[in-house]
Structures are given as structure tokens and as C-alpha cells.
Design an enzyme around this catalytic site. Structure first.
Site, PDB file in Angstrom:
ATOM      1  CB  ALA A 100      -0.914   0.019   1.220  1.00  0.00           C
ATOM      2  CG  PHE A 103      -0.282   0.347   5.364  1.00  0.00           C
ATOM      3  CD1 PHE A 103      -0.803  -0.907   5.125  1.00  0.00           C
ATOM      4  CD2 PHE A 103       1.012   0.615   4.948  1.00  0.00           C
ATOM      5  CE1 PHE A 103      -0.054  -1.881   4.479  1.00  0.00           C
ATOM      6  CE2 PHE A 103       1.774  -0.346   4.313  1.00  0.00           C
ATOM      7  CZ  PHE A 103       1.229  -1.594   4.072  1.00  0.00           C
ATOM      8  CG  HIS A 135       4.588  13.719   2.835  1.00  0.00           C
ATOM      9  ND1 HIS A 135       3.850  13.792   1.677  1.00  0.00           N
ATOM     10  CD2 HIS A 135       4.081  12.678   3.535  1.00  0.00           C
ATOM     11  CE1 HIS A 135       2.942  12.822   1.675  1.00  0.00           C
ATOM     12  NE2 HIS A 135       3.057  12.132   2.795  1.00  0.00           N
ATOM     13  CE  LYS A 139       6.467  10.533   0.966  1.00  0.00           C
ATOM     14  NZ  LYS A 139       6.775   9.161   1.428  1.00  0.00           N
TER      15      LYS A 139
END
Length: 246
Positions: A100, A103, A135, A139
Site C-alpha cells: 500500500a 495504510f 510531507h 521524506k
């Protein structure tokens, strides 16, 4: 259930906490400094491995899990150019892999809503679609895997869009075209914000998901591990949550 953790950063620690709270045992913890643990009896005893690492290391981690016959649940993004290879291993060699890009249960509801809205907007050509994702500064990939999933949902549902593209910093988008432009921002410790906009000359329609913390992602990963144990094949959140595009 016996769980192995691959990647022991912030997400790994939160996943460990939630897994233990739910009655599971962490039998192995693998990070960059102890990858030899893939060959340990403790790792091989795991009923499932939960993997959150980096785009550069993820695929090799999957292969090492498959060699040990340990099913994988992965939330690492930025590696999916090789996803067909993983699907082939699941189909032809009986491996188990749950992937995924996000999630969070709420995000997967957002995915379904986004796909429905894209199809609906085929009737309203005055609106152009665009996206923003934000974000934390740690990241590594941009746009995020979640943003890519959202953009692909728009492209699949909205006939006038044929592809998505990352909008470079400071770049101004031209008149509406066939591209879904994604603005990716990295700010502070933001867990994740994803916004889809449909804009006309007279108004703007927006759908948006804001994550309050990483806990929702971690809980979803543990739920996915519980779902995956004992299963075969290539799996995802739609399988687990039974959320179809309405």
C-alpha cells in the site's frame, strides 16, 4: 502472531508499539546495520515481515524475505517501477506480498472518493484538476506514493487527463492541459497532507486528507500484517477493507 520488522526508524518504533499492544511478538528487527539477520532462525520464524525502508533498499529486502519464505507487508514508496517483478513472483512462485502506498484507513476512503469524483467531473469540462501534497522534510521521494496513487485515480477516471507530472518549485502551470500537475512540498514534521482541486473560472472544489500523526499508518500496517498471515498472492488495501470505487 510472530512479526519481523524491516526498518527501525520512527515508523518501525510506532509499528512495534502497536503490534505489541495487539498481542503480537516482534521476533526480529532488521535495520541498515544488521542486515545479516535476514538469514537468522528468528527471522525465518516470522509469520509476516513489515517493511518500511527506502526506495533504494526495498526491492532487495523483498527478495530476501521471499528467500526465507516470509510474507511481506510493505509501505515503502518510490520503488514501484519494479512492481511487476514482485507480482510475477507472487503469481508464479507462490510468494505473498501486501503493498500500500498508504495504510491509513482514512486515506483509502479518500482514494475511493477521489476516483468517484474524477469520473463525475467528466460531465463538467470547465473544471481543471490539480494536486498538492505536503510531507515532512525527511521524506525522500517526491511526489509521495500516496500522491501518485491519487493522481493515477484521476487519470483513470477523468478522460481529459492522460498523465501526471511533478510540478517543479517555482514553476507556473499554463492553461489547462492533459496533465495532472502535482505540487510537492516538504515542510517541518508534517505527517502527510493530500489535496485535490477542481478549479473553474468561478469556483474551486477541493477534497483533502490531513494525517494527524504516523499512528494511523502504523495501525493500518499491523492490520495488514494480520490480514496477510496465511494468505498467498499480491494483496492490497482494497482486498483488506473491501473498499471499491462507488
Amino acid at each position: 502472531m510472530k512479526i519481523a520488522l524491516i526498518g527501525y526508524g520512527k515508523m518501525g518504533h510506532i509499528i512495534e508499539q502497536i503490534a505489541v499492544q495487539r498481542g503480537h511478538a516482534i521476533v526480529a528487527t532488521i535495520d541498515i546495520d544488521n542486515t545479516d539477520e535476514f538469514g537468522s532462525d528468528a527471522f525465518r520464524s516470522a509469520e509476516v515481515a513489515i517493511e518500511f525502508t527506502t526506495p533504494a533498499t526495498a526491492f532487495d529486502n523483498y527478495l530476501r524475505c521471499f528467500e526465507a519464505d516470509v510474507p511481506v507487508v510493505s509501505g515503502t514508496t518510490g520503488w514501484t517501477a519494479r512492481i511487476d517483478e514482485v507480482k510475477r513472483l507472487c503469481e508464479q512462485e507462490g510468494k505473498t506480498f501486501f503493498y500500500a502506498s498508504n495504510f491509513s484507513v482514512g486515506v483509502n476512503i479518500f482514494f475511493a472518493l477521489n476516483s468517484y469524483l474524477a469520473r463525475l467531473m467528466n460531465r463538467f469540462p470547465a473544471y481543471d484538476a490539480g494536486m498538492t501534497e505536503i510531507h515532512h522534510i525527511h521524506k525522500l521521494d517526491a511526489p509521495s506514493g500516496t500522491a501518485i496513487t491519487v493522481a493515477e485515480g484521476i487519470v483513470q477516471g477523468l478522460d481529459r487527463k492522460t498523465q501526471w507530472r511533478l510540478q517543479e518549485a517555482g514553476e507556473q502551470t499554463a492553461a489547462p492541459d492533459e496533465v495532472v500537475h502535482i505540487q510537492a512540498l516538504r515542510e517541518g514534521e508534517v505527517p502527510g497532507i493530500h489535496e485535490v482541486r477542481y478549479e473553474s473560472e468561478v469556483d474551486v472544489i477541493t477534497i483533502r486528507h490531513d494525517a494527524k500523526s504516523r499512528a494511523g499508518f502504523a495501525l493500518g500496517a499491523v492490520l495488514a500484517a494480520e490480514y496477510t498471515a496465511g494468505k498467498k498472492g499480491f494483496l492490497g488495501m482494497q482486498d483488506m477493507l473491501n473498499i471499491s470505487n462507488f
